[in-house]
Motif scaffolding. Structure first.
Motif, PDB file in Angstrom:
ATOM      1  N   THR A 107      76.110  33.316  41.832  1.00  0.00           N
ATOM      2  CA  THR A 107      77.246  32.664  42.490  1.00  0.00           C
ATOM      3  C   THR A 107      76.824  31.323  43.066  1.00  0.00           C
ATOM      4  N   VAL A 108      77.813  30.484  43.363  1.00  0.00           N
ATOM      5  CA  VAL A 108      77.548  29.208  44.023  1.00  0.00           C
ATOM      6  C   VAL A 108      76.960  29.412  45.416  1.00  0.00           C
ATOM      7  N   PRO A 109      77.465  30.357  46.241  1.00  0.00           N
ATOM      8  CA  PRO A 109      76.833  30.585  47.548  1.00  0.00           C
ATOM      9  C   PRO A 109      75.339  30.903  47.450  1.00  0.00           C
ATOM     10  N   GLN A 110      74.931  31.662  46.438  1.00  0.00           N
ATOM     11  CA  GLN A 110      73.503  31.951  46.273  1.00  0.00           C
ATOM     12  C   GLN A 110      72.720  30.683  45.948  1.00  0.00           C
ATOM     13  N   MET A 111      73.310  29.838  45.099  1.00  0.00           N
ATOM     14  CA  MET A 111      72.647  28.585  44.745  1.00  0.00           C
ATOM     15  C   MET A 111      72.533  27.668  45.954  1.00  0.00           C
ATOM     16  N   LYS A 112      73.614  27.547  46.728  1.00  0.00           N
ATOM     17  CA  LYS A 112      73.598  26.672  47.895  1.00  0.00           C
ATOM     18  C   LYS A 112      72.621  27.178  48.951  1.00  0.00           C
ATOM     19  N   LEU A 113      72.479  28.489  49.080  1.00  0.00           N
ATOM     20  CA  LEU A 113      71.482  29.036  50.004  1.00  0.00           C
ATOM     21  C   LEU A 113      70.080  28.619  49.572  1.00  0.00           C
ATOM     22  N   ALA A 114      69.801  28.697  48.271  1.00  0.00           N
ATOM     23  CA  ALA A 114      68.488  28.282  47.774  1.00  0.00           C
ATOM     24  C   ALA A 114      68.222  26.812  48.071  1.00  0.00           C
ATOM     25  N   VAL A 115      69.260  25.984  47.926  1.00  0.00           N
ATOM     26  CA  VAL A 115      69.137  24.554  48.237  1.00  0.00           C
ATOM     27  C   VAL A 115      68.850  24.373  49.726  1.00  0.00           C
ATOM     28  N   ALA A 116      69.593  25.082  50.582  1.00  0.00           N
ATOM     29  CA  ALA A 116      69.377  24.977  52.025  1.00  0.00           C
ATOM     30  C   ALA A 116      67.956  25.394  52.405  1.00  0.00           C
ATOM     31  N   LYS A 117      67.444  26.416  51.745  1.00  0.00           N
ATOM     32  CA  LYS A 117      66.076  26.874  52.054  1.00  0.00           C
ATOM     33  C   LYS A 117      65.033  25.856  51.597  1.00  0.00           C
ATOM     34  N   ARG A 118      65.292  25.171  50.487  1.00  0.00           N
ATOM     35  CA  ARG A 118      64.374  24.111  50.041  1.00  0.00           C
ATOM     36  C   ARG A 118      64.394  22.949  51.047  1.00  0.00           C
ATOM     37  N   ILE A 119      65.583  22.621  51.526  1.00  0.00           N
ATOM     38  CA  ILE A 119      65.690  21.548  52.512  1.00  0.00           C
ATOM     39  C   ILE A 119      64.992  21.945  53.804  1.00  0.00           C
ATOM     40  N   ASP A 150      70.252  19.497  41.766  1.00  0.00           N
ATOM     41  CA  ASP A 150      69.214  19.449  40.727  1.00  0.00           C
ATOM     42  C   ASP A 150      67.897  18.933  41.291  1.00  0.00           C
ATOM     43  N   GLU A 151      67.965  17.812  42.001  1.00  0.00           N
ATOM     44  CA  GLU A 151      66.743  17.214  42.534  1.00  0.00           C
ATOM     45  C   GLU A 151      66.084  18.125  43.572  1.00  0.00           C
ATOM     46  N   VAL A 152      66.896  18.757  44.417  1.00  0.00           N
ATOM     47  CA  VAL A 152      66.330  19.647  45.434  1.00  0.00           C
ATOM     48  C   VAL A 152      65.663  20.847  44.779  1.00  0.00           C
ATOM     49  N   LEU A 153      66.359  21.473  43.839  1.00  0.00           N
ATOM     50  CA  LEU A 153      65.809  22.662  43.182  1.00  0.00           C
ATOM     51  C   LEU A 153      64.619  22.327  42.288  1.00  0.00           C
ATOM     52  N   GLU A 180      81.206  21.463  38.794  1.00  0.00           N
ATOM     53  CA  GLU A 180      79.832  20.966  38.900  1.00  0.00           C
ATOM     54  C   GLU A 180      78.926  21.999  39.573  1.00  0.00           C
ATOM     55  N   ALA A 181      79.414  22.607  40.666  1.00  0.00           N
ATOM     56  CA  ALA A 181      78.607  23.582  41.394  1.00  0.00           C
ATOM     57  C   ALA A 181      78.362  24.833  40.556  1.00  0.00           C
ATOM     58  N   GLU A 182      79.378  25.293  39.854  1.00  0.00           N
ATOM     59  CA  GLU A 182      79.218  26.501  39.032  1.00  0.00           C
ATOM     60  C   GLU A 182      78.271  26.255  37.868  1.00  0.00           C
ATOM     61  N   GLU A 183      78.339  25.081  37.272  1.00  0.00           N
ATOM     62  CA  GLU A 183      77.412  24.758  36.176  1.00  0.00           C
ATOM     63  C   GLU A 183      75.972  24.708  36.662  1.00  0.00           C
ATOM     64  N   THR A 184      75.761  24.167  37.857  1.00  0.00           N
ATOM     65  CA  THR A 184      74.403  24.122  38.415  1.00  0.00           C
ATOM     66  C   THR A 184      73.904  25.522  38.737  1.00  0.00           C
ATOM     67  N   ALA A 185      74.772  26.352  39.293  1.00  0.00           N
ATOM     68  CA  ALA A 185      74.381  27.739  39.588  1.00  0.00           C
ATOM     69  C   ALA A 185      73.975  28.468  38.314  1.00  0.00           C
ATOM     70  N   ASN A 186      74.762  28.311  37.244  1.00  0.00           N
ATOM     71  CA  ASN A 186      74.426  28.947  35.966  1.00  0.00           C
ATOM     72  C   ASN A 186      73.114  28.403  35.398  1.00  0.00           C
ATOM     73  N   LYS A 187      72.932  27.113  35.515  1.00  0.00           N
ATOM     74  CA  LYS A 187      71.723  26.476  34.986  1.00  0.00           C
ATOM     75  C   LYS A 187      70.464  27.067  35.596  1.00  0.00           C
ATOM     76  N   TYR A 188      70.517  27.368  36.887  1.00  0.00           N
ATOM     77  CA  TYR A 188      69.340  27.912  37.574  1.00  0.00           C
ATOM     78  C   TYR A 188      69.424  29.421  37.760  1.00  0.00           C
ATOM     79  N   GLN A 189      70.332  30.046  37.019  1.00  0.00           N
ATOM     80  CA  GLN A 189      70.443  31.500  36.927  1.00  0.00           C
ATOM     81  C   GLN A 189      70.765  32.167  38.266  1.00  0.00           C
ATOM     82  N   PHE A 190      71.638  31.520  39.040  1.00  0.00           N
ATOM     83  CA  PHE A 190      72.185  32.161  40.235  1.00  0.00           C
ATOM     84  C   PHE A 190      73.520  32.804  39.861  1.00  0.00           C
TER      85      PHE A 190
END
Length: 428
Positions: free
Chosen positions: A209-221, A155-158, A197-207
């Motif tokens: 899948t979880v891999p797509q969400m984690k990729l977005a987090v990695a790119k922000r980092i 959440d904080e990263v995104l 937790e990961a799936e809820e965060t992915a849905n919250k930010y309209q990803f």
């Protein structure tokens, strides 16, 4: 008559005593925190240095390669009292003695240097809010050393909170979105909670899948580092971070994690230009294989056990290469090895611009690496816990009261103070 004779003598001695006390105080105006074998608590010595920087905004000297990388600061009775309370060894020295040390360090024929520490960095630890059945060496040592930090997660990263910090730690985290490849634990409560937790965060930010969400987090980092941040990663956060970046737009995840099979041609589509530290690696998508790629040196490849598992710190020129010198300050140059889901990095898969800070030559592996990325810096440290050779899921956290002089944990804390240093240009 006897009293009359004594009074003049007393009057002569009182000014002399006052003069001597004042002279001693004037001479004793530096505190030296030794970091060699004489230090009772190396880990808390970093904490006291951080405390001084944060609460008093006073410059300190980090004396690279002098008595194990000692610290020196202007004398303050509060500092001395706090060191005593925390069990940190210190020496009170005069300005003249401090000048002699600095002159010794400045001599061109000695491999030493003095670096100014100016401001305590703002520290964030990337960690899930749900409780996991393993600990984190960095949060353990930060807590033990009494160094404050904030916990951030997806959440904080995104939500773009990373620019509020100077230093970010990643530990036992899977940026490929495969939940650590712990599918064999799928029925355990902690695994289900992590997945939920990961799936809820992915849905919250309209990803999707979880891999797509984690990729977005990695790119922000990655953007945080490119913009000037400091990133420190351990265990499988090291390789999964690079794998996720290299696999941008490629499905490397098996069906039980994202509902679709991995692309059979995925390894041919990886873009190593996106990764920070590694090149030419291949991913491992199979269901019951807990390894993410061939970056990590496997036990059968390493050919060693706990009794012969050690790695060596490189010795750098403190005057010419102050950054790697800071990161390798220690009272020992041979460090006992320790395992993790990612233990060590194959030398042949490390990009040529990355500096190897420590390696095991017998296994052709690096254990501790560092480089710049854009305006920022990153350091990867293989393994899970420097004082627990094979930390298993569900085991109790390491008690650092039993390891106050841990050379392996010192490497983590070098990275904590590194952002506080007044920067000198890296020469090699």
């Amino acid at each position: 008559m006897k009293l009359q004779r004594i009074k003049p003598v007393i009057r002569l001695y009182i000014p002399l005593v006052i003069f001597l006390i004042g002279s001693l105080n004037a001479m004793a105006n530096r505190l030296l925190i030794p970091m060699d074998a004489s230090q009772k608590n190396h880990l808390k010595a970093y904490g006291i240095s951080f405390w001084i920087l944060k609460n008093y905004e006073m410059e300190m000297d980090w004396l690279l390669n002098y008595r194990g990388g000692s610290f020196m600061v202007a004398y303050n009775q509060q500092f001395a009292s706090e060191m005593t309370v925390r069990g940190v060894s210190y020496e009170v020295i005069s300005d003249a003695a401090a000048g002699q040390i600095l002159n010794q360090i400045a001599a061109p024929d000695v491999n030493m240097d003095a670096v100014k520490l100016q401001k305590a960095p703002r520290i964030a630890v990337y960690s899930p809010k749900s409780k996991l059945p393993w600990d984190d060496a960095v949060t353990l040592v930060l807590t033990y050393a009494e160094i404050p930090y904030d916990v951030v997660y997806d959440d904080e990263v995104l939500n773009n909170k990373l620019p509020e910090y100077d230093w970010l730690h990643l530990h036992h985290e899977d940026f490929t979105g495969q939940f650590g490849k712990f599918f064999q634990y799928k029925d355990y409560p902690w695994y289900r909670e992590q997945k939920k937790e990961a799936e809820e965060t992915a849905n919250k930010y309209q990803f999707n899948t979880v891999p797509q969400m984690k990729l977005a987090v990695a790119k922000r980092i990655a953007g945080f580092v490119t913009g000037g941040g400091y990133m420190f990663a351990m265990c499988n956060a090291t390789d999964t971070f690079d794998i996720a970046l290299a696999a941008d737009g490629v499905d490397i995840v098996d069906a039980m994690y994202d509902g679709t099979p991995a692309d059979p041609a995925a390894n041919a589509k990886l873009n190593y230009d996106n990764s920070f530290a590694f090149r030419d690696f291949k991913t491992i998508p199979y269901q019951y294989e807990i390894e993410f790629s061939d970056i990590d040196n496997q036990p059968e490849e390493r050919g060693m056990i706990e009794s012969n598992d050690f790695f060596s710190l490189f010795q750098f020129s403190a005057k010419w290469d102050p950054v790697p010198s800071m990161l390798t300050q220690n009272h020992q140059t041979i460090i006992k090895g320790f395992l993790g889901q990612t233990t060590a990095f194959k030398n042949k898969l490390i990009k040529p611009e990355v500096i190897i800070l420590a390696e095991n030559k017998n296994a052709n592996e690096a254990r501790y690496i560092h480089s710049t990325h854009g305006k920022g810096f990153f350091t990867f440290y293989g393994g899970h816990d420097p004082e627990d050779y094979q930390h298993r899921v569900g085991e109790e956290p390491t008690d650092l009261n039993l390891h106050p002089n841990s050379a392996g944990y010192r490497l983590i804390l070098n990275n904590i103070l590194f952002p506080a240093a007044k920067k000198k240009k890296l020469k090699t």
